[in-house]
Design an enzyme around this catalytic site. Structure first.
Site, mmCIF file in Angstrom:
data_model
loop_
_atom_site.group_PDB
_atom_site.id
_atom_site.type_symbol
_atom_site.label_atom_id
_atom_site.label_comp_id
_atom_site.label_asym_id
_atom_site.label_seq_id
_atom_site.Cartn_x
_atom_site.Cartn_y
_atom_site.Cartn_z
ATOM 1 N N HIS A 1 -9.345 1.149 5.255
ATOM 2 C CA HIS A 1 -8.062 1.316 5.928
ATOM 3 C C HIS A 1 -8.248 2.238 7.130
ATOM 4 O O HIS A 1 -9.097 3.133 7.121
ATOM 5 C CB HIS A 1 -7.027 1.896 4.956
ATOM 6 C CG HIS A 1 -5.636 1.858 5.484
ATOM 7 N ND1 HIS A 1 -5.141 2.802 6.359
ATOM 8 C CD2 HIS A 1 -4.618 0.989 5.255
ATOM 9 C CE1 HIS A 1 -3.885 2.510 6.650
ATOM 10 N NE2 HIS A 1 -3.541 1.412 6.003
ATOM 11 N N GLU B 1 -4.936 -5.036 10.731
ATOM 12 C CA GLU B 1 -3.888 -4.050 10.943
ATOM 13 C C GLU B 1 -4.080 -3.357 12.290
ATOM 14 O O GLU B 1 -4.909 -2.448 12.404
ATOM 15 C CB GLU B 1 -3.917 -2.979 9.846
ATOM 16 C CG GLU B 1 -3.537 -3.459 8.467
ATOM 17 C CD GLU B 1 -3.253 -2.277 7.548
ATOM 18 O OE1 GLU B 1 -2.143 -2.196 7.026
ATOM 19 O OE2 GLU B 1 -4.138 -1.425 7.379
ATOM 20 N N ASN C 1 0.845 -1.187 0.000
ATOM 21 C CA ASN C 1 0.000 0.000 0.000
ATOM 22 C C ASN C 1 0.887 1.246 0.000
ATOM 23 O O ASN C 1 1.482 1.590 1.022
ATOM 24 C CB ASN C 1 -0.915 -0.015 1.232
ATOM 25 C CG ASN C 1 -1.788 1.217 1.328
ATOM 26 O OD1 ASN C 1 -1.990 1.937 0.352
ATOM 27 N ND2 ASN C 1 -2.311 1.479 2.509
ATOM 28 N N TRP C 2 0.945 1.927 -1.140
ATOM 29 C CA TRP C 2 1.823 3.093 -1.268
ATOM 30 C C TRP C 2 1.280 4.331 -0.569
ATOM 31 O O TRP C 2 1.993 5.301 -0.383
ATOM 32 C CB TRP C 2 2.039 3.417 -2.743
ATOM 33 C CG TRP C 2 2.794 2.392 -3.515
ATOM 34 C CD1 TRP C 2 3.314 1.210 -3.052
ATOM 35 C CD2 TRP C 2 3.130 2.434 -4.902
ATOM 36 N NE1 TRP C 2 3.939 0.521 -4.059
ATOM 37 C CE2 TRP C 2 3.832 1.254 -5.217
ATOM 38 C CE3 TRP C 2 2.878 3.354 -5.926
ATOM 39 C CZ2 TRP C 2 4.308 0.972 -6.493
ATOM 40 C CZ3 TRP C 2 3.344 3.083 -7.203
ATOM 41 C CH2 TRP C 2 4.061 1.910 -7.485
ATOM 42 N N LYS C 3 0.006 4.326 -0.219
ATOM 43 C CA LYS C 3 -0.640 5.493 0.381
ATOM 44 C C LYS C 3 -0.458 6.706 -0.548
ATOM 45 O O LYS C 3 -0.473 6.544 -1.762
ATOM 46 C CB LYS C 3 -0.131 5.720 1.804
ATOM 47 C CG LYS C 3 -0.280 4.459 2.681
ATOM 48 C CD LYS C 3 0.008 4.694 4.122
ATOM 49 C CE LYS C 3 -0.174 3.401 4.914
ATOM 50 N NZ LYS C 3 -0.005 3.599 6.364
ATOM 51 N N SER D 1 3.885 -2.295 10.024
ATOM 52 C CA SER D 1 5.354 -2.286 10.120
ATOM 53 C C SER D 1 5.973 -3.631 9.743
ATOM 54 O O SER D 1 6.944 -4.082 10.369
ATOM 55 C CB SER D 1 5.795 -1.858 11.531
ATOM 56 O OG SER D 1 5.348 -0.545 11.809
ATOM 57 N N GLU E 1 -6.729 4.690 8.138
ATOM 58 C CA GLU E 1 -6.606 6.112 7.828
ATOM 59 C C GLU E 1 -7.891 6.653 7.202
ATOM 60 O O GLU E 1 -8.251 7.821 7.415
ATOM 61 C CB GLU E 1 -5.397 6.333 6.912
ATOM 62 C CG GLU E 1 -4.097 6.104 7.640
ATOM 63 C CD GLU E 1 -2.932 5.699 6.750
ATOM 64 O OE1 GLU E 1 -1.860 5.394 7.309
ATOM 65 O OE2 GLU E 1 -3.092 5.683 5.512
ATOM 66 N N GLY F 1 3.077 -1.286 4.237
ATOM 67 C CA GLY F 1 3.060 0.148 4.024
ATOM 68 C C GLY F 1 4.386 0.674 3.524
ATOM 69 O O GLY F 1 4.793 0.438 2.390
ATOM 70 N N GLY F 2 5.107 1.375 4.388
ATOM 71 C CA GLY F 2 6.333 2.066 3.999
ATOM 72 C C GLY F 2 7.375 1.188 3.326
ATOM 73 O O GLY F 2 8.070 1.620 2.395
#
Length: 258
Positions: free
Chosen positions: A102, A174, A10-12, A220, A104, A241-242
């Protein structure tokens, strides 16, 4: 039943369409160098709307086996809904996956589990696969109420879906306190909730549905911990994610390398 793991990055709100092309090219080449077998583990990138067309063109022209999808979708088919994106728009772009609910989106846009379920239904009706997110905040975890909280989300999200639809879906657990914080649930923490989700699906539907649905862990995830996480019997992949913004690192996650 053998469930094919899904590693979805997920690049957000990161990477423009040119950066997207570069990353997907590098990811595909790195996985090729690692002799990755996509039949054993799926790899997908969940990209910003502005990147989808470029990723589609690259994947189709190079015949990459990497899947791709969107980070959200509207419950409406068309009309005066400024800023919204319909399932029809996404299917025309060849999307396979759509992330819904998600944390967010829940936090910043007030999305409820009921709405998440409606979005998942729209995604399924369009022939795509929803990745339905759930998870608890730190205060819920500290109160040791994470299982009941998440199962409450699951009941609301799945309320309008049939057993067949759930079996085709992906559920991503998550824990919010572990997203982008560097903190990560232990493999045992991930198994506790993912296993409880599978039991709940069995109670709501039947054992065949529970054994078919894929349940991811997210929060993470990185190459140094993915192997232990993936060793858990009810974890069928990761929503990353990151770490998915680094092609080399994400390739290691996809292939479970440490």
């Amino acid at each position: 039943m053998t469930r094919t793991p899904l590693m979805a990055g997920n690049w957000k709100m990161n990477l423009d369409h040119l950066e997207a092309i570069s990353l997907v090219q590098k990811l595909a080449l790195t996985l090729k160098d690692l002799k990755h077998d996509y039949a054993t583990t799926e790899a997908a990138v969940i990209v910003p709307f502005t990147d989808i067309r470029s990723v589609q063109t690259l994947v189709e022209s190079e015949e990459f086996e990497i899947g791709y999808g969107a980070q959200d979708v509207s419950i409406h088919d068309k009309g005066a809904f400024t800023g919204e994106i319909s399932t029809g728009m996404l299917t025309k772009l060849g999307c396979t996956y759509v992330v819904v609910g998600h944390s967010e989106r829940r936090e910043y846009h007030g999305e409820t589990s009921e709405l998440v379920g409606k979005k998942a239904k729209k995604v399924l009706d369009a022939g795509m696969t929803p990745i339905m997110c759930c998870g608890e905040a730190l205060d819920v975890r500290k109160a040791a109420n994470q299982v009941d909280f998440v199962l409450g989300q699951i009941e609301e999200m799945l309320a309008g879906l049939t057993a067949e639809e759930v079996a085709k879906s992906v559920i991503a657990y998550e824990p919010i306190w572990a997203i982008g914080t560097g903190e990560v649930a232990t493999p045992e923490d991930a198994q506790e909730v993912c296993g409880a989700i599978r039991v709940k699906v069995g109670e709501l539907y039947d054992d065949a549905t529970a054994q078919a649905v894929r349940i991811q862990y997210g929060g993470s995830v990185k190459s140094s911990n993915v192997k232990d996480i993936m060793a858990q019997p009810d974890v069928d992949g990761a929503l990353v994610g990151g770490a998915s913004l680094d092609a080399t690192e994400f390739a290691k996650i996809v292939t479970f390398l440490v």
